[in-house]
Design a protein around this motif. Structure first.
Motif, PDB file in Angstrom:
ATOM      1  N   HIS A  64       0.795  -1.401   0.064  1.00 53.02           N
ATOM      2  CA  HIS A  64       0.124   0.088  -0.111  1.00 53.02           C
ATOM      3  C   HIS A  64       0.930   1.239  -0.017  1.00 53.02           C
ATOM      4  N   GLY A  65       0.418   2.163  -0.182  1.00 52.61           N
ATOM      5  CA  GLY A  65       1.116   3.590  -0.471  1.00 52.61           C
ATOM      6  C   GLY A  65       1.823   3.707  -1.583  1.00 52.61           C
ATOM      7  N   ASN A  66       2.659   4.661  -1.703  1.00 53.18           N
ATOM      8  CA  ASN A  66       3.381   5.257  -2.945  1.00 53.18           C
ATOM      9  C   ASN A  66       4.758   5.066  -2.865  1.00 53.18           C
ATOM     10  N   LYS A  67       5.159   4.194  -2.009  1.00 53.05           N
ATOM     11  CA  LYS A  67       6.631   3.959  -2.008  1.00 53.05           C
ATOM     12  C   LYS A  67       7.020   2.752  -3.034  1.00 53.05           C
ATOM     13  N   ALA A  68       8.089   3.322  -4.078  1.00 57.06           N
ATOM     14  CA  ALA A  68       8.401   2.351  -5.011  1.00 57.06           C
ATOM     15  C   ALA A  68       9.207   1.106  -4.483  1.00 57.06           C
ATOM     16  N   ALA A  69       8.975  -0.080  -4.944  1.00 56.79           N
ATOM     17  CA  ALA A  69       9.527  -1.149  -4.674  1.00 56.79           C
ATOM     18  C   ALA A  69      10.878  -1.528  -5.231  1.00 56.79           C
ATOM     19  N   SER A  70      11.777  -1.805  -4.596  1.00 58.13           N
ATOM     20  CA  SER A  70      13.204  -2.019  -5.400  1.00 58.13           C
ATOM     21  C   SER A  70      13.054  -3.574  -6.141  1.00 58.13           C
ATOM     22  N   GLN A  71      14.166  -3.426  -6.975  1.00 63.70           N
ATOM     23  CA  GLN A  71      14.456  -4.547  -8.049  1.00 63.70           C
ATOM     24  C   GLN A  71      14.245  -5.976  -7.313  1.00 63.70           C
ATOM     25  N   GLU A  72      15.005  -5.983  -6.139  1.00 65.65           N
ATOM     26  CA  GLU A  72      15.120  -7.130  -5.253  1.00 65.65           C
ATOM     27  C   GLU A  72      13.626  -7.733  -4.770  1.00 65.65           C
ATOM     28  N   THR A  73      12.960  -6.598  -4.297  1.00 70.29           N
ATOM     29  CA  THR A  73      11.579  -7.072  -3.859  1.00 70.29           C
ATOM     30  C   THR A  73      10.750  -7.384  -5.014  1.00 70.29           C
ATOM     31  N   VAL A  74      10.809  -6.890  -6.047  1.00 70.34           N
ATOM     32  CA  VAL A  74      10.063  -7.245  -7.174  1.00 70.34           C
ATOM     33  C   VAL A  74      10.603  -8.706  -7.769  1.00 70.34           C
ATOM     34  N   SER A  75      11.807  -8.684  -7.791  1.00 64.58           N
ATOM     35  CA  SER A  75      12.250 -10.250  -8.192  1.00 64.58           C
ATOM     36  C   SER A  75      11.791 -11.220  -7.127  1.00 64.58           C
ATOM     37  N   GLY A  76      11.600 -11.158  -5.816  1.00 69.10           N
ATOM     38  CA  GLY A  76      11.146 -12.017  -4.965  1.00 69.10           C
ATOM     39  C   GLY A  76       9.638 -12.278  -5.222  1.00 69.10           C
ATOM     40  N   CYS A  77       8.869 -11.211  -5.562  1.00 72.68           N
ATOM     41  CA  CYS A  77       7.401 -11.290  -5.568  1.00 72.68           C
ATOM     42  C   CYS A  77       7.447 -12.000  -6.875  1.00 72.68           C
ATOM     43  N   ALA A  78       8.126 -11.779  -8.018  1.00 72.10           N
ATOM     44  CA  ALA A  78       8.086 -12.330  -9.210  1.00 72.10           C
ATOM     45  C   ALA A  78       8.214 -13.811  -9.237  1.00 72.10           C
ATOM     46  N   THR A  79       9.196 -14.337  -8.314  1.00 74.54           N
ATOM     47  CA  THR A  79       9.465 -15.768  -8.169  1.00 74.54           C
ATOM     48  C   THR A  79       8.471 -16.214  -7.427  1.00 74.54           C
ATOM     49  N   SER A 127       6.963 -19.526 -28.942  1.00 72.93           N
ATOM     50  CA  SER A 127       6.117 -18.503 -28.825  1.00 72.93           C
ATOM     51  C   SER A 127       6.053 -18.356 -27.320  1.00 72.93           C
ATOM     52  N   LYS A 128       6.347 -19.457 -26.497  1.00 72.79           N
ATOM     53  CA  LYS A 128       6.193 -19.392 -25.099  1.00 72.79           C
ATOM     54  C   LYS A 128       7.560 -19.415 -24.457  1.00 72.79           C
ATOM     55  N   GLU A 129       8.701 -19.068 -25.130  1.00 72.06           N
ATOM     56  CA  GLU A 129      10.011 -18.938 -24.589  1.00 72.06           C
ATOM     57  C   GLU A 129      10.125 -17.815 -23.703  1.00 72.06           C
ATOM     58  N   ASN A 130       9.649 -16.744 -23.773  1.00 72.75           N
ATOM     59  CA  ASN A 130       9.581 -15.664 -22.773  1.00 72.75           C
ATOM     60  C   ASN A 130       8.251 -15.349 -21.854  1.00 72.75           C
ATOM     61  N   LEU A 131       8.280 -15.347 -20.730  1.00 69.47           N
ATOM     62  CA  LEU A 131       7.170 -15.255 -19.803  1.00 69.47           C
ATOM     63  C   LEU A 131       7.478 -13.751 -19.202  1.00 69.47           C
ATOM     64  N   TYR A 132       6.386 -13.002 -19.438  1.00 66.16           N
ATOM     65  CA  TYR A 132       6.444 -11.758 -18.926  1.00 66.16           C
ATOM     66  C   TYR A 132       5.529 -11.503 -17.606  1.00 66.16           C
ATOM     67  N   MET A 133       5.905 -11.016 -16.590  1.00 67.71           N
ATOM     68  CA  MET A 133       5.063 -10.277 -15.456  1.00 67.71           C
ATOM     69  C   MET A 133       5.256  -9.103 -15.386  1.00 67.71           C
ATOM     70  N   PHE A 134       4.107  -8.428 -14.896  1.00 68.61           N
ATOM     71  CA  PHE A 134       4.051  -7.048 -14.809  1.00 68.61           C
ATOM     72  C   PHE A 134       3.584  -6.594 -13.527  1.00 68.61           C
ATOM     73  N   GLN A 138       4.865  -0.083  -6.852  1.00 70.64           N
ATOM     74  CA  GLN A 138       4.942  -0.461  -5.365  1.00 70.64           C
ATOM     75  C   GLN A 138       5.213  -2.104  -5.321  1.00 70.64           C
ATOM     76  N   GLY A 139       4.938  -2.737  -6.393  1.00 67.54           N
ATOM     77  CA  GLY A 139       5.368  -4.252  -6.204  1.00 67.54           C
ATOM     78  C   GLY A 139       4.039  -5.105  -6.202  1.00 67.54           C
ATOM     79  N   ASN A 140       3.038  -4.679  -6.468  1.00 65.49           N
ATOM     80  CA  ASN A 140       1.635  -5.377  -6.700  1.00 65.49           C
ATOM     81  C   ASN A 140       1.531  -5.988  -7.980  1.00 65.49           C
ATOM     82  N   PHE A 141       1.350  -7.329  -8.039  1.00 69.38           N
ATOM     83  CA  PHE A 141       1.262  -8.173  -9.363  1.00 69.38           C
ATOM     84  C   PHE A 141       0.107  -7.599 -10.079  1.00 69.38           C
ATOM     85  N   ILE A 142       0.065  -7.349 -11.400  1.00 68.17           N
ATOM     86  CA  ILE A 142      -0.883  -6.992 -12.225  1.00 68.17           C
ATOM     87  C   ILE A 142      -1.287  -8.021 -13.366  1.00 68.17           C
ATOM     88  N   ALA A 143      -0.260  -8.792 -14.006  1.00 62.94           N
ATOM     89  CA  ALA A 143      -0.798  -9.538 -14.982  1.00 62.94           C
ATOM     90  C   ALA A 143       0.519 -10.500 -15.422  1.00 62.94           C
TER      91      ALA A 143
END
Length: 149
Positions: A64-79, A127-134, A138-143
């Motif tokens: 929550h909030g407007n604090k931008a997530a770090s790359q490490e945080t996003v990496s952990g959430c993506a995994t 066609s399914k060689e790359n998986l993209y996550m958005f 802030q780090g919340n999953f979109i798609a």
């Protein structure tokens, strides 16, 4: 003549209060304080339980909030999201061995977004060689998709 003052065949039942069973609480003035005590205890327990919901932090990947997530945080959430997609059957189990290969901030429909790319070179379907996550900034999953759009 009878000395009864009621009109029923049996004597009326005595009204039983909820604290009458205990010798300490059968006085009327203590019932008021006991009701206040129970209400205060319930409020304190509710406040304690609610505070633990706000203390989750970066570990649950919901921000929550407007604090931008770090790359490490996003990496952990993506995994974590990758593992959830595999567990739900939306991704093949081979994706569990693939680590995020690229992180970039892009302009999405509602502003800046994180775009995380997983590259599986051993994929049979190119066609399914790359998986993209958005993710939001802030780090919340979109798609997640294979098109990158």
């Amino acid at each position: 003549m009878s000395t009864r003052t009621w009109t029923f065949k049996k004597a009326p039942k005595q009204v039983v209060h909820r604290f009458d069973r205990c010798f300490l609480f059968n006085q009327p003035h203590l019932e008021f304080f006991m009701n206040k005590f129970i209400a205060s205890a319930a409020l304190a327990i509710t406040a304690f339980m609610a505070s633990s919901a706000f203390a989750a932090g970066d570990s649950d990947c919901h921000f929550h909030g407007n604090k931008a997530a770090s790359q490490e945080t996003v990496s952990g959430c993506a995994t974590k999201r990758q593992a959830e997609l595999v567990q739900s059957g939306k991704l093949d189990k081979a994706w569990l061995n693939v680590k995020p290969s690229n992180f970039e901030q892009i302009d999405g429909k509602k502003g800046k977004e994180w775009k995380v790319t997983f590259k599986d070179a051993a994929a049979k379907d190119k066609s399914k060689e790359n998986l993209y996550m958005f993710f939001t900034t802030q780090g919340n999953f979109i798609a997640a998709n294979f098109s990158g759009q």
